[in-house]
Design a protein around this motif. Structure first.
Motif, short mmCIF file in Angstrom:
data_model
loop_
_atom_site.label_atom_id
_atom_site.label_comp_id
_atom_site.label_asym_id
_atom_site.label_seq_id
_atom_site.Cartn_x
_atom_site.Cartn_y
_atom_site.Cartn_z
N MET A 71 0.85 -1.18 0.00
CA MET A 71 0.00 0.00 0.00
C MET A 71 0.89 1.24 0.00
N THR A 72 0.50 2.22 -0.78
CA THR A 72 1.26 3.47 -0.90
C THR A 72 0.67 4.52 0.03
N GLU A 73 1.52 5.09 0.87
CA GLU A 73 1.09 6.16 1.77
C GLU A 73 1.08 7.49 1.01
N VAL A 74 -0.04 8.18 1.05
CA VAL A 74 -0.21 9.46 0.38
C VAL A 74 -0.77 10.45 1.39
N VAL A 75 -0.29 11.69 1.31
CA VAL A 75 -0.78 12.75 2.20
C VAL A 75 -1.31 13.91 1.38
N ARG A 97 5.77 22.26 -0.78
CA ARG A 97 6.89 23.07 -1.27
C ARG A 97 7.17 22.76 -2.74
N GLU A 98 7.20 21.46 -3.08
CA GLU A 98 7.50 21.06 -4.47
C GLU A 98 6.39 21.45 -5.44
N GLU A 99 5.14 21.30 -5.04
CA GLU A 99 4.03 21.50 -5.96
C GLU A 99 3.54 22.94 -6.04
N TRP A 120 -9.56 17.30 -10.25
CA TRP A 120 -9.20 18.17 -9.13
C TRP A 120 -8.82 17.32 -7.93
N GLU A 121 -7.94 17.87 -7.09
CA GLU A 121 -7.43 17.16 -5.92
C GLU A 121 -6.98 18.17 -4.88
N PHE A 122 -6.55 17.64 -3.75
CA PHE A 122 -5.90 18.44 -2.71
C PHE A 122 -4.41 18.34 -2.95
N VAL A 123 -3.67 19.41 -2.65
CA VAL A 123 -2.23 19.37 -2.82
C VAL A 123 -1.64 18.29 -1.90
N GLY A 124 -0.66 17.57 -2.42
CA GLY A 124 -0.02 16.52 -1.64
C GLY A 124 0.60 15.48 -2.55
N GLY A 125 0.92 14.33 -2.00
CA GLY A 125 1.53 13.28 -2.80
C GLY A 125 2.06 12.15 -1.95
N LYS A 126 2.89 11.32 -2.56
CA LYS A 126 3.42 10.12 -1.91
C LYS A 126 4.44 10.49 -0.83
N VAL A 127 4.36 9.77 0.27
CA VAL A 127 5.32 9.92 1.35
C VAL A 127 6.55 9.09 0.99
N GLU A 128 7.72 9.71 1.11
CA GLU A 128 8.96 9.01 0.78
C GLU A 128 9.46 8.22 1.98
N GLU A 129 10.26 7.20 1.71
CA GLU A 129 10.81 6.36 2.76
C GLU A 129 11.57 7.21 3.78
N GLY A 130 11.31 6.96 5.06
CA GLY A 130 11.99 7.69 6.13
C GLY A 130 11.29 8.97 6.55
N GLU A 131 10.26 9.40 5.83
CA GLU A 131 9.52 10.61 6.18
C GLU A 131 8.32 10.27 7.06
N THR A 132 7.98 11.19 7.96
CA THR A 132 6.69 11.10 8.63
C THR A 132 5.64 11.62 7.65
N LEU A 133 4.38 11.40 7.95
CA LEU A 133 3.32 11.93 7.09
C LEU A 133 3.41 13.44 7.01
N GLU A 134 3.66 14.07 8.14
CA GLU A 134 3.74 15.53 8.19
C GLU A 134 4.92 16.05 7.37
N VAL A 186 -3.88 2.99 -2.39
CA VAL A 186 -3.36 4.11 -1.63
C VAL A 186 -4.06 4.25 -0.28
N HIS A 187 -3.29 4.65 0.71
CA HIS A 187 -3.83 5.07 2.00
C HIS A 187 -3.61 6.57 2.04
N LEU A 188 -4.68 7.34 1.89
CA LEU A 188 -4.62 8.80 1.81
C LEU A 188 -5.02 9.39 3.15
N THR A 189 -4.12 10.19 3.71
CA THR A 189 -4.40 10.91 4.96
C THR A 189 -4.38 12.39 4.64
N ILE A 190 -5.47 13.08 4.98
CA ILE A 190 -5.54 14.52 4.73
C ILE A 190 -5.50 15.25 6.07
N PHE A 191 -4.66 16.27 6.12
CA PHE A 191 -4.46 17.06 7.33
C PHE A 191 -4.99 18.47 7.11
N ASN A 192 -5.53 19.06 8.18
CA ASN A 192 -5.79 20.49 8.15
C ASN A 192 -4.43 21.18 8.09
#
Length: 128
Positions: A1-5, A52-54, A30-44, A77-83
């Motif tokens: 499963m791919t982690e997406v934020v 920053r990239e997008e 249309w979507e919310f800004v975000g993308g795949k979490v890279e190895e070693g990163e927290t979701l935040e 995908v496991h999509l987590t959306i944050f305020n």
């Protein structure tokens, strides 16, 4: 499963949505800004990097708003959306075709990526 934020960024009763580029899967949806979490990163950390990239902005990541698991034809995908709030910068279209600030009542006017369906329903329930 791919982690997406993704970021649910509000400004005076409206939230930010971005239109995917024609060259990517789910082109022009249309979507919310975000993308795949890279190895070693927290979701935040992944969310801060993706914003920053997008869009060339730095965000303050708040509480988790919602999460959902969605099966696309080629990826689960496991999509987590944050305020989130913009801490620094003005959004620029570095990857997306367009950017809009919409109210929850305007959600039906846009065609979103399938994984966002449950998130949009939650926004509608909570803020309409």
């Amino acid at each position: 499963m791919t982690e997406v934020v993704a970021a649910l960024i509000w400004d005076e009763g409206r939230f930010m949505i971005c239109q995917r580029p024609v060259t990517k899967s789910c082109a022009l949806l249309w979507e919310f800004v975000g993308g795949k979490v890279e190895e070693g990163e927290t979701l935040e950390e992944g969310l801060i990097r993706e914003c920053r990239e997008e869009l060339g902005i730095t965000v303050n990541v708040g509480e988790e708003f919602f999460d959902v698991v969605h099966q696309y034809p080629d990826i689960l995908v496991h999509l987590t959306i944050f305020n989130a709030t913009i801490a620094e910068g003005t959004p620029e279209l570095l990857e997306h075709c367009d950017l809009k600030w919409i109210t929850p009542k305007e959600i039906p006017l846009y065609t979103f990526c399938p994984a966002d369906k449950d998130i949009l329903e939650k926004i509608t329930e909570k803020f309409n």
